[in-house]
Every structure is written in structure tokens, then in C-alpha cells.
Design a protein around this motif. Structure first.
Motif, PDB file in Angstrom:
ATOM      1  N   VAL A 141    -107.246 -24.335  46.413  1.00  0.00           N
ATOM      2  CA  VAL A 141    -106.716 -25.530  44.990  1.00  0.00           C
ATOM      3  C   VAL A 141    -108.405 -26.318  44.089  1.00  0.00           C
ATOM      4  N   SER A 142    -109.246 -25.501  45.009  1.00  0.00           N
ATOM      5  CA  SER A 142    -110.731 -25.991  44.328  1.00  0.00           C
ATOM      6  C   SER A 142    -110.880 -24.620  42.736  1.00  0.00           C
TER       7      SER A 142
ATOM      8  N   TYR B  22    -108.095 -23.104  40.899  1.00  0.00           N
ATOM      9  CA  TYR B  22    -107.442 -23.849  40.516  1.00  0.00           C
ATOM     10  C   TYR B  22    -108.268 -25.168  39.659  1.00  0.00           C
ATOM     11  N   GLU B  23    -108.800 -25.842  40.687  1.00  0.00           N
ATOM     12  CA  GLU B  23    -109.357 -26.509  39.974  1.00  0.00           C
ATOM     13  C   GLU B  23    -109.848 -26.559  38.692  1.00  0.00           C
ATOM     14  N   GLN B  24    -110.984 -25.260  39.210  1.00  0.00           N
ATOM     15  CA  GLN B  24    -111.691 -24.817  38.394  1.00  0.00           C
ATOM     16  C   GLN B  24    -111.487 -24.416  37.116  1.00  0.00           C
TER      17      GLN B  24
ATOM     18  N   GLU C  48    -108.014 -31.878  32.079  1.00  0.00           N
ATOM     19  CA  GLU C  48    -108.215 -32.388  33.012  1.00  0.00           C
ATOM     20  C   GLU C  48    -107.316 -33.581  33.900  1.00  0.00           C
TER      21      GLU C  48
ATOM     22  N   ASN D 127     -99.311 -23.026  33.853  1.00  0.00           N
ATOM     23  CA  ASN D 127     -99.249 -24.274  33.598  1.00  0.00           C
ATOM     24  C   ASN D 127    -100.950 -24.302  33.107  1.00  0.00           C
TER      25      ASN D 127
ATOM     26  N   LYS E 228    -108.767 -25.113  35.595  1.00  0.00           N
ATOM     27  CA  LYS E 228    -108.318 -26.126  34.323  1.00  0.00           C
ATOM     28  C   LYS E 228    -109.420 -26.525  33.887  1.00  0.00           C
ATOM     29  N   HIS E 229    -110.815 -27.095  34.501  1.00  0.00           N
ATOM     30  CA  HIS E 229    -111.723 -27.614  34.212  1.00  0.00           C
ATOM     31  C   HIS E 229    -112.033 -26.398  33.248  1.00  0.00           C
TER      32      HIS E 229
ATOM     33  N   GLU F 206     -97.588 -25.999  38.845  1.00  0.00           N
ATOM     34  CA  GLU F 206     -99.158 -26.854  39.817  1.00  0.00           C
ATOM     35  C   GLU F 206     -98.539 -27.793  41.042  1.00  0.00           C
TER      36      GLU F 206
END
Length: 170
Positions: free
Chosen positions: A157-158, A160-162, A170, A117, A164-165, A72
Motif C-alpha cells: 500500500v505504501s 503504491y502511494e510512493q 496526490e 492508474n 503516485k507521489h 487502485e
């Protein structure tokens, strides 16, 4: 808009071991390709995504010298590569085939990074391929297509973070 319908196929479990190096995954892909070409095995969504991902890695290395893997930590570099592709596509209109090819390769790459991931399964739909995370269908190919067309509005990037959420990471 009354006829808008998203058809999603059955989710397919992640079967490939992505803890292996990129070189090992390329060797696996080549060996499985031979079996598929011989009629001994059939391809599935995951195998297709791995092929697109490998193509994207090879293209990126040849075009930019950047060596990617499926960790990641590559997401910011991937975002930069997509921004450069978007810029090139804005300056020199690609053919539909060039655009679709790059979209598939980049989406395949991101799908494999996600699968390595984030717990997920693969899906296929009339919107393209993607992943299913905690019951949520995520149309990765559609997202990459918008990113390549619209630039920073669909920043990866955001995104991918969403994901993960959604997965509870986290």
C-alpha cells in the motif's frame, strides 16, 4: 559489490486500453495469444504482464473467492492476499518454481494496476520487470519478491502511494 550492474532494456509504451473490463481484457489476451501462436504477432513485456495479471486474478478467485480488477481500490485487498501468500510460504517452503511463478503473477498484476492508474511505461531488467515513472525505474517484480519473502517489511500500500507521489498524483 564492484561488479553489481543493473541492466534495463528500453521502456515500452503502454499500448493496451485498461479502461476495459477484466473479461474484455481476457478476451483481448486470448485473441492476441492466437495471433502470436500463429506467428502473426509477437509478444512484448506488456502482453506478458497482462498474462501474469490474468493468471493472478484467476488464481485469487479460485483460491480465495476474491474477485480482483485493475482499479487502485484493490491495492488493500492485494496486500492482504500477499500477506496470506507470505504466511503460507513461511509455513510451507515453496519450491523455487512455485515461488517464481507466484512472484511473476503478482508482479504482473501490480504492474497492470499501476499502468491503469499511473502514467508509466514498462521496463525489463536483470532484476525482473517493472515500470518507468517520470524517469524513475521501479523494479516491481523485485519488490513483490521481497514482499513474499520478508512479509510486512515491504508493504505494498505504501509502495503504491510512493509511486503516485513520483508521478505527481496526490
Amino acid at each position: 559489490m564492484d561488479n553489481f550492474n543493473i541492466e534495463v532494456g528500453a521502456a515500452e509504451e503502454v499500448l493496451i486500453d485498461y479502461s476495459k473490463s477484466v473479461d474484455e481484457l481476457i478476451q483481448f489476451f486470448d485473441e492476441k495469444s492466437e495471433k502470436i501462436n500463429s506467428g502473426l504477432e509477437t509478444a512484448n513485456i506488456e502482453f506478458m504482464m497482462l498474462g501474469y495479471a490474468i493468471d493472478f486474478i484467476m488464481w485469487t478467485k479460485a483460491a480465495t473467492g476474491i474477485v480482483l480488477d485493475f482499479e487502485e481500490a484493490v491495492i488493500p485487498a492485494f496486500e492482504s492476499i500477499l500477506a496470506a501468500i507470505h504466511k503460507r510460504f513461511s509455513e510451507q517452503q515453496p519450491t523455487r518454481e512455485e515461488f517464481d511463478s507466484m512472484m511473476k503473477k503478482a508482479a504482473g498484476f501490480l504492474c497492470i494496476v499501476i499502468a491503469k492508474n499511473i502514467p508509466c511505461s514498462f521496463i525489463s531488467s536483470n532484476l525482473g520487470v517493472g515500470v518507468k515513472i517520470n524517469g524513475n525505474h521501479v523494479f516491481v517484480m523485485n519488490r513483490i519478491g521481497r514482499r513474499l519473502q520478508n512479509g510486512a517489511e515491504d508493504e505494498v500500500v505504501s509502495f503504491y502511494e510512493q509511486l503516485k507521489h513520483i508521478a505527481g498524483i496526490e
